[in-house]
Design an enzyme around this catalytic site. Structure first.
Site, PDB file in Angstrom:
ATOM      1  N   HIS A 209       1.089  -1.661   0.164  1.00  0.00           N
ATOM      2  CA  HIS A 209      -0.120   0.092   0.087  1.00  0.00           C
ATOM      3  C   HIS A 209       0.601   1.420   0.270  1.00  0.00           C
ATOM      4  O   HIS A 209       1.718   1.170   0.763  1.00  0.00           O
ATOM      5  CB  HIS A 209      -1.176  -0.182   1.146  1.00  0.00           C
ATOM      6  N   CYS A 242      -4.362  10.239   5.312  1.00  0.00           N
ATOM      7  CA  CYS A 242      -4.652   9.302   6.285  1.00  0.00           C
ATOM      8  C   CYS A 242      -4.907  10.705   7.465  1.00  0.00           C
ATOM      9  O   CYS A 242      -3.658  11.179   7.090  1.00  0.00           O
ATOM     10  CB  CYS A 242      -3.295   8.146   6.750  1.00  0.00           C
TER      11      CYS A 242
END
Length: 306
Positions: A209, A242
């Site tokens: 990722h 994030c």
């Protein structure tokens, strides 16, 4: 021809990072259109309390829709056993649980230190093992901030290796390496993939990722390919990052990744013109939201054949 899986994470990682809530109908259209374009795995959402992430409040409805699409692996992020219970009831095919290698980030993200997260992984693994074999979901743990953390700084590769082993000992089927904060470079990717695979086995680490925060996302994909990685997460239009890692924007762009892999002769099963057309669904549902990617702007080269 090398077979590579692109796992679309935009409906989860992309949408959780923006303030607006995309309408359910638009999310459903997005997922259906990407699957029709040949994307074989989509992380449709995250089963966390709606008060924390209202953008994810309709995840169970998305699981229901996605399960009707033939050949699509439906993935959901779960932070704990409670989320896993919801995901299993909804019928998801794959559970993805984050485990931050930076303990500071872990405390910020899920309010648990490493020991507590490992206990939660063991609880989820036990729950999964109790399910009937024919409906048992696959349980993967993403080793977040594996290459560095915007809060804590450098993350020890020794710690990543040790925690990867501990994660599998706790019962996860597989680990993935996540560049949550965009700290990775190709040399670091090669080094850490080799190191973790030596510790856990080649078949227990298949996924990266990666973020494009500093423009190295696709270069890091190539490094992963050279080390035998076969699954790469990406987000349509590069949406997301994030929310608990300041400055860590920039998932790699699904459209650019799919083009690069096709140009390199890899088989993703994706129809590139159809994938590029999906972008309009997201743009129409989120007017004014920045979408990234060079391939959508430039178009496919004249005579290009995947």
């Amino acid at each position: 021809m090398t077979r590579i899986l692109i796992s679309e994470v935009g409906p989860r990682d992309g949408l959780q990072s923006i303030d607006r809530v995309m309408p359910l109908a638009a999310k459903q259209a997005w997922i259906a259109a990407e699957a029709a374009a040949g994307v074989r795995e989509i992380e449709v959402g995250s089963l966390v309390p709606a008060a924390l992430l209202p953008q994810m409040a309709d995840t169970e409805a998305l699981i229901a829709l996605a399960r009707t699409i033939p050949g699509l692996t439906v993935t959901v992020l779960v932070p704990n056993r409670r989320g896993a219970e919801r995901a299993i009831r909804a019928g998801t095919h794959k559970l993805s649980m984050p485990f931050s290698m930076s303990e500071t980030h872990s405390l910020k993200n899920v309010r648990k230190d490493h020991a507590a997260v490992l206990a939660e992984i063991a609880a989820v693994a036990a729950l999964v093992a109790d399910q009937p074999a024919e409906t048992r979901p696959y349980f993967e743990v993403g080793l977040a901030t594996a290459f560095g953390c915007t809060i804590e700084g450098p993350v020890s590769e020794d710690a990543v290796e040790r925690l990867a082993v501990a994660t599998l000992e706790a019962g996860a089927a597989e680990v993935g390496l996540s560049d949550t904060t965009g700290y990775a470079d190709p040399a670091a990717v090669r080094r850490l993939v080799r190191r973790v695979r030596r510790a856990v086995g080649d078949d227990r680490l298949n996924t990266l990722h990666l973020h494009n925060t500093r423009g190295l996302g696709l270069a890091n994909v190539v490094a992963g390919l050279e080390e035998g990685i076969t699954t790469f997460d990406a987000s349509l239009g590069g949406l997301g990052g994030c929310p608990w890692a300041p400055g860590a924007s920039g998932n790699i762009v699904t459209e650019d990744l799919a083009f690069m892999l096709a140009a390199m002769g890899c088989d993703t099963g994706i129809d590139l013109p159809a994938l590029l057309a999906v972008r309009s669904i997201v743009a129409d549902a989120l007017p004014g939201e920045p979408l990234y990617g060079f391939t959508p702007d430039a178009g496919l080269p004249l005579g290009f054949a995947a």
